[in-house]
Design a protein around this motif. Sequence first.
Motif, PDB file in Angstrom:
ATOM      1  N   CYS A 134      -0.119  22.848  16.038  1.00  0.00           N
ATOM      2  CA  CYS A 134       0.732  21.767  15.539  1.00  0.00           C
ATOM      3  C   CYS A 134       0.614  21.613  14.025  1.00  0.00           C
ATOM      4  N   TRP A 135       1.508  20.804  13.493  1.00  0.00           N
ATOM      5  CA  TRP A 135       1.432  20.326  12.111  1.00  0.00           C
ATOM      6  C   TRP A 135       0.892  18.908  12.175  1.00  0.00           C
ATOM      7  N   HIS A 136       0.106  18.525  11.177  1.00  0.00           N
ATOM      8  CA  HIS A 136      -0.576  17.237  11.176  1.00  0.00           C
ATOM      9  C   HIS A 136      -0.164  16.455   9.933  1.00  0.00           C
ATOM     10  N   LEU A 137       0.639  15.412  10.156  1.00  0.00           N
ATOM     11  CA  LEU A 137       1.149  14.581   9.077  1.00  0.00           C
ATOM     12  C   LEU A 137       0.177  13.427   8.853  1.00  0.00           C
ATOM     13  N   GLN A 138      -0.286  13.311   7.625  1.00  0.00           N
ATOM     14  CA  GLN A 138      -1.263  12.285   7.288  1.00  0.00           C
ATOM     15  C   GLN A 138      -0.758  11.440   6.127  1.00  0.00           C
ATOM     16  N   GLY A 139      -0.868  10.126   6.295  1.00  0.00           N
ATOM     17  CA  GLY A 139      -0.597   9.192   5.224  1.00  0.00           C
ATOM     18  C   GLY A 139      -1.932   8.718   4.674  1.00  0.00           C
ATOM     19  N   ARG A 140      -2.218   9.081   3.427  1.00  0.00           N
ATOM     20  CA  ARG A 140      -3.521   8.799   2.839  1.00  0.00           C
ATOM     21  C   ARG A 140      -3.391   7.854   1.652  1.00  0.00           C
TER      22      ARG A 140
ATOM     23  N   MET B 215       0.849  -1.177   0.000  1.00  0.00           N
ATOM     24  CA  MET B 215       0.000   0.000   0.000  1.00  0.00           C
ATOM     25  C   MET B 215       0.892   1.237   0.000  1.00  0.00           C
ATOM     26  N   ALA B 216       0.817   2.016  -1.049  1.00  0.00           N
ATOM     27  CA  ALA B 216       1.582   3.262  -1.133  1.00  0.00           C
ATOM     28  C   ALA B 216       0.719   4.395  -0.595  1.00  0.00           C
ATOM     29  N   LEU B 217       1.298   5.162   0.298  1.00  0.00           N
ATOM     30  CA  LEU B 217       0.569   6.284   0.884  1.00  0.00           C
ATOM     31  C   LEU B 217       1.094   7.595   0.325  1.00  0.00           C
ATOM     32  N   GLY B 218       0.201   8.553   0.182  1.00  0.00           N
ATOM     33  CA  GLY B 218       0.586   9.916  -0.142  1.00  0.00           C
ATOM     34  C   GLY B 218       0.668  10.696   1.157  1.00  0.00           C
ATOM     35  N   TRP B 219       1.711  11.474   1.323  1.00  0.00           N
ATOM     36  CA  TRP B 219       1.936  12.186   2.592  1.00  0.00           C
ATOM     37  C   TRP B 219       1.525  13.644   2.460  1.00  0.00           C
ATOM     38  N   HIS B 220       0.823  14.123   3.470  1.00  0.00           N
ATOM     39  CA  HIS B 220       0.369  15.517   3.535  1.00  0.00           C
ATOM     40  C   HIS B 220       0.673  16.029   4.932  1.00  0.00           C
ATOM     41  N   CYS B 221       1.387  17.126   5.018  1.00  0.00           N
ATOM     42  CA  CYS B 221       1.692  17.741   6.308  1.00  0.00           C
ATOM     43  C   CYS B 221       1.059  19.127   6.307  1.00  0.00           C
ATOM     44  N   GLU B 222       0.069  19.300   7.165  1.00  0.00           N
ATOM     45  CA  GLU B 222      -0.718  20.535   7.143  1.00  0.00           C
ATOM     46  C   GLU B 222      -0.835  21.137   8.531  1.00  0.00           C
ATOM     47  N   ARG B 223      -0.926  22.446   8.543  1.00  0.00           N
ATOM     48  CA  ARG B 223      -1.247  23.142   9.787  1.00  0.00           C
ATOM     49  C   ARG B 223      -2.715  22.890  10.104  1.00  0.00           C
ATOM     50  N   PHE B 224      -3.083  23.078  11.326  1.00  0.00           N
ATOM     51  CA  PHE B 224      -4.442  22.813  11.804  1.00  0.00           C
ATOM     52  C   PHE B 224      -5.487  23.539  10.960  1.00  0.00           C
ATOM     53  N   GLU B 225      -5.243  24.817  10.680  1.00  0.00           N
ATOM     54  CA  GLU B 225      -6.247  25.605   9.957  1.00  0.00           C
ATOM     55  C   GLU B 225      -6.443  25.139   8.512  1.00  0.00           C
ATOM     56  N   ALA B 226      -5.514  24.338   8.003  1.00  0.00           N
ATOM     57  CA  ALA B 226      -5.655  23.810   6.643  1.00  0.00           C
ATOM     58  C   ALA B 226      -6.493  22.525   6.606  1.00  0.00           C
TER      59      ALA B 226
ATOM     60  N   ARG C 194       7.065   2.579   9.987  1.00  0.00           N
ATOM     61  CA  ARG C 194       8.419   3.071   9.672  1.00  0.00           C
ATOM     62  C   ARG C 194       8.352   4.189   8.638  1.00  0.00           C
ATOM     63  N   ALA C 195       7.513   4.028   7.618  1.00  0.00           N
ATOM     64  CA  ALA C 195       7.363   5.078   6.600  1.00  0.00           C
ATOM     65  C   ALA C 195       6.836   6.358   7.238  1.00  0.00           C
ATOM     66  N   LEU C 196       5.872   6.214   8.139  1.00  0.00           N
ATOM     67  CA  LEU C 196       5.316   7.375   8.840  1.00  0.00           C
ATOM     68  C   LEU C 196       6.396   8.089   9.636  1.00  0.00           C
ATOM     69  N   MET C 197       7.184   7.354  10.392  1.00  0.00           N
ATOM     70  CA  MET C 197       8.221   7.993  11.208  1.00  0.00           C
ATOM     71  C   MET C 197       9.307   8.629  10.349  1.00  0.00           C
ATOM     72  N   ARG C 198       9.690   7.983   9.261  1.00  0.00           N
ATOM     73  CA  ARG C 198      10.694   8.599   8.378  1.00  0.00           C
ATOM     74  C   ARG C 198      10.169   9.910   7.805  1.00  0.00           C
ATOM     75  N   GLN C 199       8.898   9.911   7.426  1.00  0.00           N
ATOM     76  CA  GLN C 199       8.301  11.140   6.890  1.00  0.00           C
ATOM     77  C   GLN C 199       8.204  12.202   7.988  1.00  0.00           C
ATOM     78  N   ALA C 200       7.838  11.795   9.201  1.00  0.00           N
ATOM     79  CA  ALA C 200       7.744  12.744  10.316  1.00  0.00           C
ATOM     80  C   ALA C 200       9.107  13.366  10.623  1.00  0.00           C
ATOM     81  N   ILE C 201      10.151  12.548  10.601  1.00  0.00           N
ATOM     82  CA  ILE C 201      11.506  13.055  10.825  1.00  0.00           C
ATOM     83  C   ILE C 201      11.882  14.054   9.735  1.00  0.00           C
ATOM     84  N   ALA C 202      11.577  13.722   8.486  1.00  0.00           N
ATOM     85  CA  ALA C 202      11.888  14.620   7.368  1.00  0.00           C
ATOM     86  C   ALA C 202      11.110  15.932   7.485  1.00  0.00           C
TER      87      ALA C 202
END
Length: 157
Positions: free
Chosen positions: A47-53, A1-12, A96-104
């Motif tokens: 906060c920033w909200h990282l989502q794997g969709r 399952m390939a996820l697309g990553w989105h990192c957004e501020r709360f208001e977004a 692991r993919a989530l944490m790598r993206q969060a670190i980045a």
Amino acid sequence: MALGWHCERFEALNAGKLYEVLALRSLVFVLEQRCIYLDPDGLDPKCWHLQGRGEQDELWAYARLLPPLLKGPQQTLPMIGRVVTASGARGAGQGRALMRQAIAECARLWPGQGIDIGAQAHLQGFYASLGFVPTSAPYDEDGIAHIDMRRAAGDPA
């Protein structure tokens, strides 16, 4: 399952995305892990909200990125928290993919800074494999053993 990553501020986050985030966090932390606490703790708006969709925009993985000092002067570094994957995404490397993206994302948002986490103690080896080292003794949080860990700035993931 390939996820697309989105990192957004709360208001977004629109109402639907926010609902999905809160529902996933409640499903895992409150129901699965039986931790009774108020998840919307007042920190989310800053906060920033990282989502794997997934392909249909469904939420499979999530982490909350806290800027330095949000929790007070003792929190000198950014933090990754509320790390969660949906049950259907587990066992396929999405954590692991989530944490790598969060670190980045933390490196992008707060360059040159380390990262702190409050990890469930049984996941210490997983987080160590991503460059985090313990900075506290184990402690109880909501009935689950946790340990504070830190990743130095610039460590490869």
